[in-house]
Design a protein around this motif. Sequence first.
Motif, short mmCIF file in Angstrom:
data_model
loop_
_atom_site.label_atom_id
_atom_site.label_comp_id
_atom_site.label_asym_id
_atom_site.label_seq_id
_atom_site.Cartn_x
_atom_site.Cartn_y
_atom_site.Cartn_z
N ILE A 99 38.68 -9.08 105.86
CA ILE A 99 38.35 -8.79 104.47
C ILE A 99 39.11 -9.76 103.57
N HIS A 100 38.37 -10.44 102.72
CA HIS A 100 38.97 -11.41 101.82
C HIS A 100 39.30 -10.80 100.45
N ARG A 101 38.39 -9.96 99.94
CA ARG A 101 38.57 -9.41 98.59
C ARG A 101 37.78 -8.11 98.45
N ILE A 102 38.28 -7.20 97.61
CA ILE A 102 37.57 -5.96 97.29
C ILE A 102 37.61 -5.79 95.77
N ILE A 117 43.34 -10.99 99.47
CA ILE A 117 44.21 -11.48 100.52
C ILE A 117 45.16 -12.52 99.95
N LYS A 118 46.38 -12.50 100.41
CA LYS A 118 47.38 -13.43 99.90
C LYS A 118 47.08 -14.85 100.37
N GLU A 119 47.10 -15.76 99.43
CA GLU A 119 46.87 -17.16 99.74
C GLU A 119 48.23 -17.82 99.97
N ASP A 120 48.64 -17.90 101.23
CA ASP A 120 49.94 -18.50 101.55
C ASP A 120 49.88 -20.01 101.42
N GLU A 121 51.00 -20.57 100.99
CA GLU A 121 51.06 -22.03 100.91
C GLU A 121 50.96 -22.64 102.30
N GLU A 122 51.53 -21.97 103.29
CA GLU A 122 51.45 -22.44 104.66
C GLU A 122 50.86 -21.32 105.51
N PRO A 123 49.53 -21.35 105.71
CA PRO A 123 48.89 -20.25 106.43
C PRO A 123 49.14 -20.26 107.94
N LEU A 124 49.72 -21.35 108.46
CA LEU A 124 49.92 -21.48 109.90
C LEU A 124 51.40 -21.32 110.25
N VAL A 125 51.65 -20.78 111.43
CA VAL A 125 53.02 -20.61 111.91
C VAL A 125 53.19 -21.47 113.16
#
Length: 847
Positions: free
Chosen positions: A569-572, A583-591
């Motif tokens: 789910i992206h948005r409601i 959904i939170k847009e992280d600056e670095e989505p990858l770990v």
Amino acid sequence: MPEPEVNPIARQLGGKVPPSKRGKGNVVRRRVPIYRRKWFAILAIICLVTGVTAMGVVMAILAPLREQAETFDLADLHKIEKASLIYDRRGDELGRIFVLNRTPIKFEQVPLRLIDALTAQEDERFFRHKGVDMVGVVRAMYLNYKAGEETQGASTITQQLARDAFKLKELEKAGDKNARYTRKIVEWFIAERIEEKYTKSEILEMYLNRIFFGRNFYGIQAAAQGYFGKDVKDLSLEESALICGIIKSPNNLEPLRYPDRAKKARDHVLDRMREEGLLSKAEAEQYKAMPVVTNPPDNVTRLSHVTEEIRQQAIGIIGEEAAQSGGFHIYATVDAKLQRAVEASVRQRLSEVEQRPGYTHQTYELYHQIKDLAKKRIASKEIPANTPIPAPQYLQAAALVIDNHDGSVLAMVGGRDFLDSMFNRALQTRRPTGTAFLPFVYAAAFEKPQYYPPGLMEDKPINNRLVMIGGFDGRLGEWGTEQEETVYGDTISLRESLVQSRTAATARLGLEIGLPSVKDLVARAGIKSPVRDYPSSFLGVSEAKLDEMVLAYSTFPNKGKRPKELTLIHRITDDKGKVIYQIKEDEEPLVPVMDEIAAYQTHSCLVEALDRGTGRPARDEFGLKDFPAAGKTGTAYEFKDLWFLGYTSSVTCGVWCGFDQQKPIYEGAFSNRIALPIWSDAMNAASKDYKTEEIAPPQEAQLVEICNKSGLRAVDSCYEKVPDTVNGGMKAVRCTHREVIRPGSNFETYCNVHRTGGPGLASMLIGVDVPQETVPMNPAAFNVPSVRMKGLTVIGNDPYNAELPVLRAEPVDESGEVVPRAVPVMEEEGQPQSPIKLAPPPPLKLD
């Protein structure tokens, strides 16, 4: 003797006074009016008293009912449950969450032809009465009396609205014969209140948005979309008549199940419109001649594993009651087009497996025959109504496609049929991963400088007791390659071992690097399922979930990183467009999981595993298109669980196949025969919208040239003799490839096959064999520039038809001088630091 004429006026007017009316002396008496008579006065007084008394009694009876009608809050007319809509990433409707499937609309969106059909069918005097149609009431009473039973109703549209909105049917108590009439009177009073407060258009809007149209469609918009796949504003006249015709008995007239009944109801509405002057006779007959044509869309209210998972997650975010009745808009990450393609592939490919000669398990078709028979026996009361329907035992599959960049789920299939089994095998089941686990063993090794793809490992048969996998005797597919004939060798490169899925060499590699290294890496990769503390874990006997494996495999195309988590789910937003969840847009989505070099080395092996290894049938047989991709098969012990996991630069896809109750599918059921076709179809579908690119090696990595024959670092003479298909005879070709090596790796062993010319180039040039010798391990001896031919050694006619040397191109500067090659220099005490230079031999001229 005739009587004398005493009243000539009477004779003139033609009237005669009867003898009985004559008084004495033949005088005519005047008649006393009835209302002046005493008995009439007494009767009138009695009637008046009785009427007043009756009126008092009626008022006494109706007063509490009117008071009861006043207790209902008319504002509740606007409080209706609204279905929450689920949209895919392109904004197309994917499904709905609801208790009552309803999508409210404004009155302005309803076409006049539908209003005409509605009023002609349900309330012909709607625009003239004030809530109760007394003409209709009298007519219904007469017809019911004549029929001896209740055959006619007189409820207006306003009364139906009041009854539905306030659930007035609940006022009828069981066993109370008068409760129905009491409810009717309350209904009348509420209808009058509604008419006083709202306009006719507002009443129609509330009515059309609320009533039931069958098949879990509440409101006119849901019915229009569910039956005809269009908005209400686009309904034709015959479609409007059909929808209005089923209002009186939606479940019995529902057009998808009973088209003939629905047509009769529609034709009745058309006749009523003709009687009301809304249609001519010719027009009515024209529309009645049309067949009933429905067009229900596939996606509306369609149940599937992915929409159920979205529903569960939405409930977790906004609550169950709000999700089911609040009219929210849920924007999912799913790609509906890709989702349909993967679902279709699962159905088709597993159906093909079930048609395989000698297949002995329950098939999808056979289960549905069993299921239908059980339902018929319950309906005929042969077996109790609470008898459970048998659970499916046919072959199942699960598939998951994610976006590599953020972990958003693009497609999810949790099983072959959601209505047969709601169990989501993509998220809820743990199964042995088999050889699909092997890449993590190699990645853990490649993190260490002493291990690299061209490195060698012993590949002889291994004692089964050493790693404790399956039975001690072993079975086909347990050791060696994933193919019918198990092949072993003395040694094998780590690259070739992973490409060909060699489990014996993998077990030895795992034992060398240690299980803790592998467990640490898979935990970083996102696999939360426990890895058993046994050597057999190197070969995939530990269980994992499909979503964990897909997330872990995305590490390889992401150069050693993976998304933090998978998202659906992206948005409601609420029904007014206000954002409730984002959904939170992280600056670095990858770990980070592993270093970039280890990820690329493993990736380069998986590319070959797909192209020429165990995944080769993808392109050769199953139609995988020509785009950059990589992947790995996974066959578990006894062919009980089959996997294929792979990726492009944009997406990662995993497929699992097996039975809910573990058992062998059939002997020799390798994953590249069952899971791989589904994966190939999914990746072909994904490649249409998600760009595929080559994955570049890390900049800090060292590229070295490797001899294809020896697997060691190449020397200048690493050529092989191959047929020349153009000019005939034989020709020499360079038999090397490039490998990515970690800086600092101790890989300085050079080719011992083509050293000093070897049997490849030397025998081609001078026709003699050169013995193979062990190359000294001193790398300085091989960093000396080789002596290369600068030109032809024979000028003019060659009577001996000698083989011509293959000249190797060298870089030159603008003046034509050869650019010296930089070579490492080994510093040793007491040794002069001077390069060795040899002049080229002069050309040999023959007369």
